[in-house]
Design a protein around this motif. Structure first.
Motif, mmCIF file in Angstrom:
data_model
loop_
_atom_site.group_PDB
_atom_site.id
_atom_site.type_symbol
_atom_site.label_atom_id
_atom_site.label_comp_id
_atom_site.label_asym_id
_atom_site.label_seq_id
_atom_site.Cartn_x
_atom_site.Cartn_y
_atom_site.Cartn_z
ATOM 1 N N GLY A 199 4.970 5.995 2.740
ATOM 2 C CA GLY A 199 5.348 5.475 1.427
ATOM 3 C C GLY A 199 4.908 4.027 1.278
ATOM 4 N N PRO A 200 5.547 3.264 0.380
ATOM 5 C CA PRO A 200 5.146 1.856 0.190
ATOM 6 C C PRO A 200 5.370 1.043 1.465
ATOM 7 C CG PRO A 200 6.576 2.602 -1.589
ATOM 8 C CD PRO A 200 6.598 3.675 -0.537
ATOM 9 N N ASN A 244 6.754 -7.211 -2.230
ATOM 10 C CA ASN A 244 5.503 -6.706 -2.809
ATOM 11 C C ASN A 244 4.416 -7.766 -3.018
ATOM 12 O OD1 ASN A 244 6.530 -4.089 -2.899
ATOM 13 N ND2 ASN A 244 7.361 -4.384 -4.942
ATOM 14 N N TYR A 302 0.855 -1.174 0.000
ATOM 15 C CA TYR A 302 0.000 0.000 0.000
ATOM 16 C C TYR A 302 0.900 1.235 0.000
ATOM 17 C CZ TYR A 302 -2.864 3.554 2.438
ATOM 18 O OH TYR A 302 -3.505 4.701 2.814
ATOM 19 N N ASP A 303 0.534 2.252 -0.740
ATOM 20 C CA ASP A 303 1.308 3.486 -0.767
ATOM 21 C C ASP A 303 0.743 4.440 0.280
ATOM 22 O OD1 ASP A 303 3.204 5.336 -1.463
ATOM 23 O OD2 ASP A 303 2.213 5.948 -3.320
ATOM 24 N N SER A 304 1.289 4.357 1.478
ATOM 25 C CA SER A 304 0.828 5.168 2.600
ATOM 26 C C SER A 304 1.205 6.638 2.392
ATOM 27 C CB SER A 304 1.472 4.657 3.891
ATOM 28 O OG SER A 304 1.296 5.562 4.948
#
Length: 173
Positions: A83-84, A157, A77-79
């Motif tokens: 960030g990722p 990922n 998830y790209d917070s």
């Protein structure tokens, strides 16, 4: 291992008939106080192992409590803040539960410092740190950015499982 048929084991990456089995991060909670919930996190890929830190249990109240012990899935998830990162799916009555770098996870209503709102932190070490606002040192996970980087590289990922086990007071960290 002689005498053991790995094809029967769900602890392996591929099940007997070629079906894909998700990799798993198992978090075993061993210690809980107003300063946080601490345990060990072990990853099924490459034998990665870290310390874990979460808020104390406060009946799953948003922003005050660690999440219930259970089996979850997690996806990259790209917070907006971190960030990722991995975010847990389908946590009862909760959203945005991430695994991200942090040191402190104390109960703020009891005067302890926290960088968590219910998320999970990983660290290479467990110790004590003085909060940035001063005051007495409190229980914390250390070298968290490095531990998260190791975890992210191992998870690569992929969608994974996160199993949280409550074993407070059973064994040592």
């Amino acid at each position: 291992m002689p005498g053991f048929d790995w094809s029967e084991s769900k602890d392996r990456k591929t099940a007997k008939k070629g079906e894909e089995v998700m990799e798993r991060l198992t978090i075993t909670r061993r210690e809980q106080s107003d300063q946080g919930t601490f345990g060990r996190a072990t990853f099924s890929i490459g034998g990665g192992a870290w310390y874990s830190g979460e808020l104390p249990w406060r009946d799953n109240h948003v922003g005050e409590s660690c999440i219930p012990a259970a089996l979850y899935t997690a996806s990259i998830y790209d917070s907006p803040k971190h960030g990722p990162i991995y975010r847990l799916d389908n946590v009862p009555n909760r959203t945005e539960i991430e695994i991200h770098p942090m040191n402190w996870m104390g109960d703020e209503s009891k005067g302890f410092f926290a960088q968590a709102l219910g998320c999970i932190g990983l660290g290479r070490e467990l110790g004590f740190l003085r909060p940035p606002e001063g005051g007495a040192a409190q229980r914390a996970i250390l070298e968290s950015k490095q531990a998260i980087a190791e975890f992210m590289a191992a998870a690569d990922n992929r969608q994974i499982e996160i199993e949280i086990i409550d074993a407070i007071g059973q064994g040592v960290l």
